[in-house]
Design a protein around this motif. Structure first.
Motif, PDB file in Angstrom:
ATOM      1  N   LEU A 446     -49.593 -41.823 -52.161  1.00  0.00           N
ATOM      2  CA  LEU A 446     -49.794 -40.579 -52.886  1.00  0.00           C
ATOM      3  C   LEU A 446     -50.474 -39.592 -51.945  1.00  0.00           C
ATOM      4  O   LEU A 446     -51.463 -39.930 -51.292  1.00  0.00           O
ATOM      5  CB  LEU A 446     -50.663 -40.806 -54.121  1.00  0.00           C
ATOM      6  N   ALA A 447     -49.937 -38.380 -51.848  1.00  0.00           N
ATOM      7  CA  ALA A 447     -50.532 -37.339 -51.018  1.00  0.00           C
ATOM      8  C   ALA A 447     -51.098 -36.249 -51.912  1.00  0.00           C
ATOM      9  O   ALA A 447     -50.448 -35.829 -52.874  1.00  0.00           O
ATOM     10  CB  ALA A 447     -49.497 -36.749 -50.058  1.00  0.00           C
ATOM     11  N   THR A 448     -52.324 -35.797 -51.596  1.00  0.00           N
ATOM     12  CA  THR A 448     -52.964 -34.723 -52.335  1.00  0.00           C
ATOM     13  C   THR A 448     -53.534 -33.708 -51.346  1.00  0.00           C
ATOM     14  O   THR A 448     -53.883 -34.061 -50.219  1.00  0.00           O
ATOM     15  CB  THR A 448     -54.095 -35.256 -53.239  1.00  0.00           C
ATOM     16  N   SER A 449     -53.635 -32.450 -51.762  1.00  0.00           N
ATOM     17  CA  SER A 449     -54.141 -31.404 -50.873  1.00  0.00           C
ATOM     18  C   SER A 449     -55.091 -30.493 -51.630  1.00  0.00           C
ATOM     19  O   SER A 449     -55.130 -30.499 -52.870  1.00  0.00           O
ATOM     20  CB  SER A 449     -52.979 -30.588 -50.294  1.00  0.00           C
ATOM     21  N   ASP A 450     -55.846 -29.673 -50.878  1.00  0.00           N
ATOM     22  CA  ASP A 450     -56.815 -28.785 -51.520  1.00  0.00           C
ATOM     23  C   ASP A 450     -56.812 -27.404 -50.872  1.00  0.00           C
ATOM     24  O   ASP A 450     -56.073 -27.145 -49.917  1.00  0.00           O
ATOM     25  CB  ASP A 450     -58.215 -29.407 -51.522  1.00  0.00           C
ATOM     26  N   ILE A 451     -57.683 -26.526 -51.367  1.00  0.00           N
ATOM     27  CA  ILE A 451     -57.692 -25.133 -50.915  1.00  0.00           C
ATOM     28  C   ILE A 451     -58.332 -24.972 -49.542  1.00  0.00           C
ATOM     29  O   ILE A 451     -58.273 -23.891 -48.958  1.00  0.00           O
ATOM     30  CB  ILE A 451     -58.404 -24.214 -51.926  1.00  0.00           C
ATOM     31  N   GLN A 452     -58.945 -26.013 -49.006  1.00  0.00           N
ATOM     32  CA  GLN A 452     -59.504 -25.946 -47.666  1.00  0.00           C
ATOM     33  C   GLN A 452     -58.536 -26.486 -46.612  1.00  0.00           C
ATOM     34  O   GLN A 452     -58.880 -26.528 -45.433  1.00  0.00           O
ATOM     35  CB  GLN A 452     -60.829 -26.708 -47.600  1.00  0.00           C
ATOM     36  N   GLY A 453     -57.354 -26.903 -47.037  1.00  0.00           N
ATOM     37  CA  GLY A 453     -56.347 -27.385 -46.101  1.00  0.00           C
ATOM     38  C   GLY A 453     -56.419 -28.863 -45.806  1.00  0.00           C
ATOM     39  O   GLY A 453     -55.693 -29.358 -44.933  1.00  0.00           O
ATOM     40  N   ILE A 454     -57.255 -29.603 -46.514  1.00  0.00           N
ATOM     41  CA  ILE A 454     -57.367 -31.045 -46.300  1.00  0.00           C
ATOM     42  C   ILE A 454     -56.277 -31.766 -47.092  1.00  0.00           C
ATOM     43  O   ILE A 454     -56.040 -31.469 -48.272  1.00  0.00           O
ATOM     44  CB  ILE A 454     -58.758 -31.560 -46.720  1.00  0.00           C
ATOM     45  N   ILE A 455     -55.623 -32.715 -46.446  1.00  0.00           N
ATOM     46  CA  ILE A 455     -54.594 -33.543 -47.082  1.00  0.00           C
ATOM     47  C   ILE A 455     -55.051 -34.994 -47.018  1.00  0.00           C
ATOM     48  O   ILE A 455     -55.366 -35.507 -45.934  1.00  0.00           O
ATOM     49  CB  ILE A 455     -53.241 -33.398 -46.375  1.00  0.00           C
ATOM     50  N   ILE A 456     -55.117 -35.652 -48.162  1.00  0.00           N
ATOM     51  CA  ILE A 456     -55.528 -37.059 -48.216  1.00  0.00           C
ATOM     52  C   ILE A 456     -54.324 -37.896 -48.629  1.00  0.00           C
ATOM     53  O   ILE A 456     -53.632 -37.580 -49.601  1.00  0.00           O
ATOM     54  CB  ILE A 456     -56.687 -37.283 -49.201  1.00  0.00           C
ATOM     55  N   ILE A 457     -54.078 -38.944 -47.849  1.00  0.00           N
ATOM     56  CA  ILE A 457     -53.033 -39.915 -48.177  1.00  0.00           C
ATOM     57  C   ILE A 457     -53.710 -41.131 -48.804  1.00  0.00           C
ATOM     58  O   ILE A 457     -54.548 -41.779 -48.178  1.00  0.00           O
ATOM     59  CB  ILE A 457     -52.236 -40.332 -46.934  1.00  0.00           C
ATOM     60  N   TRP A 458     -53.343 -41.412 -50.045  1.00  0.00           N
ATOM     61  CA  TRP A 458     -53.921 -42.524 -50.785  1.00  0.00           C
ATOM     62  C   TRP A 458     -52.906 -43.673 -50.831  1.00  0.00           C
ATOM     63  O   TRP A 458     -51.708 -43.442 -50.982  1.00  0.00           O
ATOM     64  CB  TRP A 458     -54.260 -42.125 -52.216  1.00  0.00           C
ATOM     65  N   SER A 459     -53.402 -44.887 -50.730  1.00  0.00           N
ATOM     66  CA  SER A 459     -52.525 -46.057 -50.852  1.00  0.00           C
ATOM     67  C   SER A 459     -52.927 -46.875 -52.065  1.00  0.00           C
ATOM     68  O   SER A 459     -54.085 -46.859 -52.486  1.00  0.00           O
ATOM     69  CB  SER A 459     -52.582 -46.921 -49.590  1.00  0.00           C
ATOM     70  N   ARG A 460     -51.961 -47.575 -52.591  1.00  0.00           N
ATOM     71  CA  ARG A 460     -52.205 -48.370 -53.783  1.00  0.00           C
ATOM     72  C   ARG A 460     -52.942 -49.657 -53.428  1.00  0.00           C
ATOM     73  O   ARG A 460     -52.698 -50.268 -52.390  1.00  0.00           O
ATOM     74  CB  ARG A 460     -50.872 -48.724 -54.450  1.00  0.00           C
ATOM     75  N   GLN A 461     -53.841 -50.063 -54.304  1.00  0.00           N
ATOM     76  CA  GLN A 461     -54.496 -51.350 -54.121  1.00  0.00           C
ATOM     77  C   GLN A 461     -53.482 -52.468 -54.322  1.00  0.00           C
ATOM     78  O   GLN A 461     -52.522 -52.332 -55.089  1.00  0.00           O
ATOM     79  CB  GLN A 461     -55.632 -51.535 -55.129  1.00  0.00           C
ATOM     80  N   PRO A 462     -53.652 -53.617 -53.628  1.00  0.00           N
ATOM     81  CA  PRO A 462     -52.760 -54.757 -53.863  1.00  0.00           C
ATOM     82  C   PRO A 462     -52.794 -55.164 -55.320  1.00  0.00           C
ATOM     83  O   PRO A 462     -53.855 -55.229 -55.937  1.00  0.00           O
ATOM     84  CB  PRO A 462     -53.350 -55.852 -52.963  1.00  0.00           C
ATOM     85  N   GLN A 463     -51.607 -55.412 -55.880  1.00  0.00           N
ATOM     86  CA  GLN A 463     -51.517 -55.728 -57.297  1.00  0.00           C
ATOM     87  C   GLN A 463     -51.577 -57.227 -57.540  1.00  0.00           C
ATOM     88  O   GLN A 463     -51.181 -58.044 -56.716  1.00  0.00           O
ATOM     89  CB  GLN A 463     -50.210 -55.187 -57.882  1.00  0.00           C
ATOM     90  N   LYS A 464     -52.110 -57.551 -58.705  1.00  0.00           N
ATOM     91  CA  LYS A 464     -52.114 -58.949 -59.131  1.00  0.00           C
ATOM     92  C   LYS A 464     -50.776 -59.279 -59.782  1.00  0.00           C
ATOM     93  O   LYS A 464     -50.182 -58.452 -60.460  1.00  0.00           O
ATOM     94  CB  LYS A 464     -53.235 -59.179 -60.141  1.00  0.00           C
ATOM     95  N   HIS A 465     -50.322 -60.478 -59.572  1.00  0.00           N
ATOM     96  CA  HIS A 465     -49.043 -60.890 -60.178  1.00  0.00           C
ATOM     97  C   HIS A 465     -49.241 -62.186 -60.939  1.00  0.00           C
ATOM     98  O   HIS A 465     -50.013 -63.062 -60.537  1.00  0.00           O
ATOM     99  CB  HIS A 465     -47.964 -61.084 -59.103  1.00  0.00           C
ATOM    100  N   ASN A 466     -48.553 -62.293 -62.016  1.00  0.00           N
ATOM    101  CA  ASN A 466     -48.638 -63.463 -62.875  1.00  0.00           C
ATOM    102  C   ASN A 466     -47.616 -64.486 -62.396  1.00  0.00           C
ATOM    103  O   ASN A 466     -46.419 -64.326 -62.591  1.00  0.00           O
ATOM    104  CB  ASN A 466     -48.373 -63.057 -64.337  1.00  0.00           C
ATOM    105  N   ASN A 467     -48.103 -65.541 -61.741  1.00  0.00           N
ATOM    106  CA  ASN A 467     -47.199 -66.550 -61.182  1.00  0.00           C
ATOM    107  C   ASN A 467     -46.582 -67.451 -62.239  1.00  0.00           C
ATOM    108  O   ASN A 467     -45.710 -68.253 -61.944  1.00  0.00           O
ATOM    109  CB  ASN A 467     -47.956 -67.405 -60.158  1.00  0.00           C
TER     110      ASN A 467
END
Length: 469
Positions: A446-467
């Protein structure tokens, strides 16, 4: 969540840290985020709220003294110059101050849904909060000197990101390189860049600007192929490729016209212009490429029919007013269906009076909209061109989420199927008004930006799976 407040403080000063070593700044802020997340999981020692406030105050004083910069996060967020391209003179509604998380704004029929065991099994039976736990900072970009208003990931490449900025440039980034890098800075416009879009093949990028031009860029060679003037010499505020025919670009300008532009010829065909009124701030096109919705600064959504067989003719169909106060429509998003239990096409509208409107698209071929749900959302929206988007693969999960920027410097995940307690996650990595939001196609970034020109790239946490499935 004092850990996120501490992270906001550090990211605020990150631009001043090791100015000659941008990679170090990125590593520092990522490590800082990791340490704060680990601290939040410790339950044995929980400092009092007074100690937390003192810590944040002391750290802020130390950073300001170290870098000789005196910044106030709250004042920057509230008093920063608006990046909107229109004048929004509205009286603040006292109802906006109510508890956003507690109740719906209008008591309308919610989207039909039920227990979706098969859908949840596909993603490991995780809760919706776990599915959208994008709180790990992957990278931070700061190549722009002014607000980054629009972000777009490529359609078929989950690593390529295009950023449009008020500094008059676009940038193309690769978020999955090691380390993530800026591939190119595209310069041709002489005014703030207000919109951008990738062609279906990702070979072209279209951009529009307040300088009343539309540019087409080679996304591989990073050069400008053609620059076209708006037919009314008006500032162009939004542009979007036709999803079926990428030789057609749809634009909207400050004079209130929606126009059809032939990419290969650089011409605006006869019959391809329609006067909508106001300032065209947002566009959405359905998958057939025949229905176009536009939103303006008067709170109106107008549907148009595009008929390429008749010489790229645009025909106006329906006009609706979203709210009595007519808040500007700053973003429109269309989805063919938003969950396995809600198979109807939907249109999401961001209104600049803190309201999200969700519409069902009629089965007719003229883009008629039926209001499905209208509710106040847990974010502030009054003066800026905030963006929102549907989560790309939410159809395989419980709930139906959208992510939206906010004037309180946060990014919110909102479940539009709920009747209350809409927010399922909140990201607090920015220190000022957030503007752009976008997912890559497989929803890992996920990419987000702001009025100061900063862009943050967010990554998803590892998901739990029901084995046991």
């Amino acid at each position: 969540m004092w850990q996120q407040q501490a992270f906001v403080l550090d990211s605020k000063f990150n631009a001043y840290r090791a100015t000659n070593h941008p990679n170090f700044r990125t590593l520092y802020i990522r490590r800082r985020n990791q340490l704060l997340r680990e601290k939040s999981k410790q339950d044995d020692i929980i400092p009092s709220s007074n100690i937390r406030r003192k810590y944040l105050k002391i750290r802020s004083a130390i950073l300001q003294n170290k870098y000789n910069v005196h910044l106030d996060i709250q004042s920057n967020s509230a008093g920063s110059q608006s990046t909107s391209m229109m004048s929004l003179n509205m009286n603040k509604d006292a109802s906006v101050e109510m508890d956003f998380f507690s109740r719906s704004y209008y008591d309308l029929t919610p989207i039909p849904t039920s227990q979706a065991q098969a859908s949840r099994a596909l993603v490991g039976n995780n809760t919706i909060e776990e599915n959208y736990a994008f709180d790990s900072v992957h990278h931070i970009y700061d190549q722009h000197s002014d607000a980054v208003t629009v972000l777009k990931f490529a359609n078929n490449d989950k690593s390529k990101l295009c950023c449009a900025s008020n500094d008059g440039t676009l940038s193309i980034c690769d978020v999955l390189m090691s380390p993530p890098s800026v591939l190119a800075i595209l310069k041709y416009h002489t005014g703030p860049v207000t919109g951008c879009d990738w062609s279906a093949s990702d070979e072209l990028i279209a951009s529009c600007s307040l300088d009343a031009t539309i540019c087409f860029w080679d996304a591989v060679r990073h050069c400008c192929l053609r620059c076209v003037n708006d037919p009314f010499f008006s500032s162009v505020l939004v542009c979007s490729f036709n999803p079926v025919n990428n030789n057609i670009l749809i634009t909207g300008n400050k004079a209130g016209f929606v126009c059809v532009l032939n990419v290969s010829t650089g011409m605006f065909p006869k019959g391809g212009k329609q006067k909508i009124g106001g300032q065209i701030l947002s566009l959405a096109i359905d998958s057939s490429g025949q229905i176009i919705w536009t939103g303006n600064d008067k709170g109106e959504i107008v549907s148009l029919k595009f008929n390429s067989s008749d010489g790229s003719v645009l025909t106006k169909c329906h006009r609706i007013i979203t709210t009595p106060k007519r808040g500007a429509i700053t973003c429109l998003s269309w989805r063919s269906w938003i969950s396995r239990e809600a198979r109807d096409p939907m249109l999401l509208a961001n209104c600049s009076n803190n309201i999200l409107c969700l519409y069902k698209v009629s089965e007719s071929d003229d883009g008629l909209l039926q209001l499905k749900k209208k509710f106040l959302v847990p974010h502030m929206h009054s003066n800026h061109l905030l963006r929102s988007t549907f989560c790309p693969i939410m159809s395989f999960r419980q709930g139906a989420c959208v992510v939206t920027s906010s004037e309180d410097s946060c990014v919110y995940f909102v479940d539009v199927e709920r009747e209350s307690n809409y927010a399922v996650n909140k990201l607090q990595g920015h220190a000022c008004v957030t503007l752009g939001v976008t997912f890559n196609y497989d929803e890992t970034m996920l990419a987000t930006s702001d009025i100061q020109g900063i862009i943050i790239i967010w990554s998803r946490q590892p998901q739990k799976h029901n084995n046991s499935l």
